[in-house]
Write an enzyme that holds these catalytic residues in place. Structure first.
Site, PDB file in Angstrom:
ATOM      1  N   ASP A  52       0.769  -1.215   0.057  1.00 27.09           N
ATOM      2  CA  ASP A  52       0.115  -0.187  -0.054  1.00 27.09           C
ATOM      3  C   ASP A  52       0.798   1.195  -0.091  1.00 27.09           C
ATOM      4  O   ASP A  52       2.020   1.062   0.280  1.00 27.09           O
ATOM      5  CB  ASP A  52      -0.895  -0.055   1.377  1.00 27.09           C
ATOM      6  CG  ASP A  52      -2.005  -0.901   1.314  1.00 27.09           C
ATOM      7  OD1 ASP A  52      -2.037  -1.724   0.300  1.00 27.09           O
ATOM      8  OD2 ASP A  52      -3.023  -0.942   2.035  1.00 27.09           O
ATOM      9  N   HIS A 198       3.911  -2.290   3.022  1.00 23.84           N
ATOM     10  CA  HIS A 198       3.738  -0.974   2.523  1.00 23.84           C
ATOM     11  C   HIS A 198       4.939  -0.674   1.619  1.00 23.84           C
ATOM     12  O   HIS A 198       6.233  -0.792   2.116  1.00 23.84           O
ATOM     13  CB  HIS A 198       3.773   0.231   3.511  1.00 23.84           C
ATOM     14  CG  HIS A 198       2.332   0.028   4.441  1.00 23.84           C
ATOM     15  ND1 HIS A 198       2.250  -0.818   5.247  1.00 23.84           N
ATOM     16  CD2 HIS A 198       1.292   0.520   4.329  1.00 23.84           C
ATOM     17  CE1 HIS A 198       1.171  -0.891   5.769  1.00 23.84           C
ATOM     18  NE2 HIS A 198       0.237   0.098   5.189  1.00 23.84           N
TER      19      HIS A 198
HETATM   20 ZN   LIG Z   1      -2.632   3.247   3.191  1.00 22.65          ZN
END
Ligand SMILES: [Zn+2]
Length: 235
Positions: A52, A198
């Site tokens: 993400d 991430h």
């Molecule tokens: Zn996010």
């Protein structure tokens, strides 16, 4: 005084009703959406790595190199603002055969963002990915912070977004070393696992993804690849 208190009680009731409609109902709907998504992935034989908040000019290319070297497909949930800044990285993600999905334009928190701004943000992210060559088909969407407001919920329903949650969260953004990420992920890497990682950081200052690439490399070296197959989430 009595009258003023009655008026305040009515106003409070209205505020409560608004809160329920804008945040409470979507929170309930999210429980159902999440359960449905996890039921669906549990029936699958693969493991899904998801990244993400990118693309990031440093971390994303490094993560792509690691995934390429290990011949692993993953899914990237892109922030529209970052995608606009790094269109070449978005095209590289797509060309490498990974899946992509929307993660809002500016990574706004749905609980503190009004409906018009929410809609503008979601539309802009969608348009950016279309412009950058997102493959046709049902678009994947991961809500920022995993939260929904009423407008997000209406957007998802109206545009038939496939909402993607996760069931493994090593909190890579909060770690200073790759060790805790690996320890959190390894025991949970079973078919149907959707791992939240991430490759970037939102502009609002949430944690960086500095240990993620390192953790990913070590993780892929350790995993028994005859037992586990990695795949991008299909739309
Ligand atoms: Zn996010």
């Amino acid at each position: 005084m009595e009258l003023a208190l009655t008026a305040l009680a009515i106003a409070s009731g209205l505020a409560f009703a608004c809160f329920l409609a804008y945040i409470g109902l979507p929170a309930l709907a999210k429980i159902r959406l999440r359960r449905r998504f996890l039921d669906r992935v549990r029936r699958r034989a693969e493991v899904f790595l998801t990244f993400d908040d990118g693309p990031d000019e440093v971390h994303t290319p490094r993560i792509l190199d690691i995934l390429d070297a290990a011949r692993v497909k993953a899914t990237f949930f892109l922030c529209g603002a970052h995608a606009e800044r790094h269109p070449d990285i978005v095209r590289r993600i797509i060309a490498a055969g990974h899946s992509i999905g929307e993660h809002g334009h500016a990574h706004l928190h749905p609980w503190t963002t009004g409906p018009r701004r929410t809609l503008r943000d979601l539309r802009r992210a969608a348009e950016t990915l279309t412009r950058l060559g997102a493959p046709p088909g049902r678009r994947l969407f991961r809500p920022p912070y995993g939260k929904l407001n009423l407008m997000t919920l209406l957007f998802i329903a109206a545009t038939r977004r496939a909402v993607v949650f996760w069931n493994v969260d090593p909190r890579d953004y909060a770690q200073a070393e790759p060790g805790p990420v690996i320890e959190a992920v390894m025991p949970k890497l079973v078919p149907g696992a959707v791992v939240l990682l991430h490759d970037g950081r939102p502009d609002d200052g949430a944690g960086a993804a500095s240990v993620t690439a390192e953790a990913l490399e070590m993780l892929l070296a350790r995993v028994d690849r005859t037992r586990l197959r990695f795949a991008g989430i299909d739309n």
